[in-house]
Design a protein around this motif. Structure first.
Motif, mmCIF file in Angstrom:
data_model
loop_
_atom_site.group_PDB
_atom_site.id
_atom_site.type_symbol
_atom_site.label_atom_id
_atom_site.label_comp_id
_atom_site.label_asym_id
_atom_site.label_seq_id
_atom_site.Cartn_x
_atom_site.Cartn_y
_atom_site.Cartn_z
ATOM 1 N N ASP A 1 0.804 -1.232 0.000
ATOM 2 C CA ASP A 1 0.000 0.000 0.000
ATOM 3 C C ASP A 1 0.833 1.275 0.000
ATOM 4 O OD1 ASP A 1 0.965 0.207 2.572
ATOM 5 O OD2 ASP A 1 -0.940 -0.153 3.566
ATOM 6 N N GLY A 2 2.166 1.177 0.072
ATOM 7 C CA GLY A 2 3.003 2.372 0.082
ATOM 8 C C GLY A 2 3.571 2.711 -1.282
ATOM 9 N N LYS A 3 4.282 3.841 -1.342
ATOM 10 C CA LYS A 3 4.979 4.261 -2.558
ATOM 11 C C LYS A 3 6.454 3.898 -2.429
ATOM 12 C CE LYS A 3 1.993 8.209 -3.680
ATOM 13 N NZ LYS A 3 1.958 9.688 -3.870
ATOM 14 N N ASP B 1 4.351 6.728 2.611
ATOM 15 C CA ASP B 1 2.881 6.758 2.507
ATOM 16 C C ASP B 1 2.218 5.414 2.747
ATOM 17 O OD1 ASP B 1 3.219 9.402 1.958
ATOM 18 O OD2 ASP B 1 2.800 9.249 -0.183
ATOM 19 N N PHE B 2 2.859 4.520 3.488
ATOM 20 C CA PHE B 2 2.187 3.285 3.873
ATOM 21 C C PHE B 2 1.344 3.573 5.117
ATOM 22 C CE2 PHE B 2 6.546 3.480 5.360
ATOM 23 C CZ PHE B 2 6.415 3.346 6.733
ATOM 24 N N LYS B 3 0.413 2.693 5.402
ATOM 25 C CA LYS B 3 -0.577 2.966 6.442
ATOM 26 C C LYS B 3 -0.062 2.537 7.820
ATOM 27 C CE LYS B 3 -4.557 2.710 3.346
ATOM 28 N NZ LYS B 3 -3.813 2.538 2.097
ATOM 29 N N THR C 1 26.108 1.677 4.051
ATOM 30 C CA THR C 1 24.787 2.252 3.829
ATOM 31 C C THR C 1 24.427 3.173 4.980
ATOM 32 O OG1 THR C 1 23.674 0.438 4.987
ATOM 33 C CG2 THR C 1 23.962 0.205 2.594
ATOM 34 N N LYS C 2 23.442 4.030 4.728
ATOM 35 C CA LYS C 2 22.834 4.832 5.800
ATOM 36 C C LYS C 2 21.338 4.855 5.558
ATOM 37 C CE LYS C 2 22.543 7.394 9.416
ATOM 38 N NZ LYS C 2 21.231 6.777 9.697
ATOM 39 N N SER C 3 20.592 4.436 6.577
ATOM 40 C CA SER C 3 19.138 4.392 6.471
ATOM 41 C C SER C 3 18.517 5.564 7.219
ATOM 42 C CB SER C 3 18.616 3.071 7.041
ATOM 43 O OG SER C 3 18.964 2.951 8.409
ATOM 44 N N GLY C 4 17.215 5.696 7.088
ATOM 45 C CA GLY C 4 16.492 6.725 7.824
ATOM 46 C C GLY C 4 15.025 6.356 7.924
ATOM 47 N N LYS C 5 14.403 6.731 9.045
ATOM 48 C CA LYS C 5 12.960 6.514 9.171
ATOM 49 C C LYS C 5 12.338 7.638 9.970
ATOM 50 C CE LYS C 5 12.636 3.485 13.261
ATOM 51 N NZ LYS C 5 12.166 2.159 13.720
ATOM 52 N N TYR C 6 11.117 7.975 9.591
ATOM 53 C CA TYR C 6 10.371 9.035 10.267
ATOM 54 C C TYR C 6 8.920 8.867 9.887
ATOM 55 C CZ TYR C 6 8.943 13.771 11.679
ATOM 56 O OH TYR C 6 8.323 14.843 12.270
ATOM 57 N N GLN C 7 8.086 8.540 10.863
ATOM 58 C CA GLN C 7 6.677 8.285 10.608
ATOM 59 C C GLN C 7 6.539 7.300 9.444
ATOM 60 O OE1 GLN C 7 4.943 12.283 10.434
ATOM 61 N NE2 GLN C 7 4.497 12.148 12.602
ATOM 62 N N SER C 8 5.743 7.616 8.430
ATOM 63 C CA SER C 8 5.537 6.639 7.349
ATOM 64 C C SER C 8 6.565 6.829 6.233
ATOM 65 C CB SER C 8 4.114 6.733 6.785
ATOM 66 O OG SER C 8 3.830 8.035 6.351
ATOM 67 N N VAL C 9 7.852 6.842 6.619
ATOM 68 C CA VAL C 9 8.968 6.908 5.679
ATOM 69 C C VAL C 9 10.026 5.920 6.135
ATOM 70 C CG1 VAL C 9 10.866 8.315 4.803
ATOM 71 C CG2 VAL C 9 8.613 9.333 5.050
ATOM 72 N N ARG C 10 10.510 5.104 5.212
ATOM 73 C CA ARG C 10 11.640 4.211 5.477
ATOM 74 C C ARG C 10 12.567 4.300 4.274
ATOM 75 N NH1 ARG C 10 8.861 4.586 9.139
ATOM 76 N NH2 ARG C 10 8.016 3.030 10.580
ATOM 77 N N ASN C 11 13.791 4.745 4.494
ATOM 78 C CA ASN C 11 14.755 4.952 3.414
ATOM 79 C C ASN C 11 16.036 4.186 3.699
ATOM 80 O OD1 ASN C 11 12.914 6.927 2.520
ATOM 81 N ND2 ASN C 11 14.007 8.564 3.571
ATOM 82 N N ASP C 12 16.737 3.832 2.649
ATOM 83 C CA ASP C 12 18.041 3.186 2.811
ATOM 84 C C ASP C 12 18.794 3.306 1.494
ATOM 85 O OD1 ASP C 12 20.054 1.858 4.119
ATOM 86 O OD2 ASP C 12 19.158 -0.121 3.973
#
Length: 273
Positions: A15-17, A239-241, A209-220
């Protein structure tokens, strides 16, 4: 194999982008929503690290510089410095190491304050990351975007590091060595099976690598170095629920799946060349 189709098919019920940029550094590139802007979360810390070494390289600051932890630097979230006493001093490279290896937010604010946001953004502009910007220090608030980037810009920063375009080999290696100790490998690193990393004479040389997360965001994102060469992969999800971090495993599993598919394709091509 059409790896792009396989990845898109694997995400059909998610359900996310998702945004992806993959470059095998041999002319093969995979792009999915790579220019869409995302809250960069802690991924912005790589750009701050680049600016730190930029100022060290040009002589603006000395690597022996010490910074003092002040009230204005306090922020909640990841890291350990928020639990330490105000007024303590640490060498600037130790602060940078904390910012990267345990994603310390207080250490990040200390560096932002010292390096200056305008100079960080100028260097981001100079390395041609046109859709990346740091707006403020990290804050103890919800629903605010402190910085933005794209899967492509994040890839570009890693590629310039990998290609020694930002610094000479000695300083680049120093940066790589700091990032090698990074403790969070949610998607790019954890998507690679242990048998390729944790055996005698592994296929994988190293992963930075360096990751990041904040509310409905997960990056790597970062560099995967193998005996067949290096590749660069960035994965951004939004934008996932799930804004309350209850469903990390499911979201991260989507990114690990992408990483696994790309790693296996890279190794398959390497073994047949």
């Amino acid at each position: 194999m059409n790896i792009e189709k396989v990845i898109k098919d694997s995400l059909v019920n998610f359900d996310g982008k998702v945004a992806v940029y993959y470059d095998d550094l041999n002319g093969n590139v995979l792009k999915i929503n790579e220019k869409e802007k995302y809250n960069s979360a802690s991924c912005i810390k790589i750009f701050i690290l680049i600016e730190l070494f930029n100022q060290i390289s040009n002589g603006t600051i000395h690597r022996e510089t010490e910074l003092t932890y002040l009230d204005k630097h306090y922020v909640n979230g990841s890291g350990v410095m928020r639990y330490l006493s105000k007024g303590i001093k640490l060498p600037i490279l130790d602060i940078a190491t904390l910012m990267i290896i345990i994603s310390d937010n207080v250490a990040t604010n200390m560096l932002i304050d010292f390096l200056r946001i305008d100079k960080i953004n100028k260097t981001i502009e100079n390395i041609e990351c046109k859709d990346t910007k740091l707006y403020s220090e990290f804050k103890s608030v919800e629903d605010e975007v402190f910085s933005e980037t794209t899967a492509y810009d994040y890839y570009l920063a890693w590629k310039k590091l990998n290609d020694y375009e930002l610094f000479d080999k000695e300083i680049t290696q120093e940066i790589i060595d700091i990032i090698k100790n990074q403790k969070y490998h949610e998607m790019v690193g954890d998507g690679i099976d242990k048998v390729y990393k944790e055996v005698e004479n592994p296929i994988v040389n190293y992963i930075v690598t360096k990751s990041g997360k904040y509310q409905s965001v997960r990056n790597d994102g970062g560099i995967v170095s193998t005996k067949y060469g290096n590749y660069i992969l960035t994965i951004f999800i939004k934008d996932f629920k799930d804004k309350d971090y209850r469903n990390d495993e499911y979201v991260y599993s989507q990114g690990r799946k992408i990483s696994n598919l790309i790693f296996n394709e890279f190794i398959r091509k390497g073994t047949i060349q």
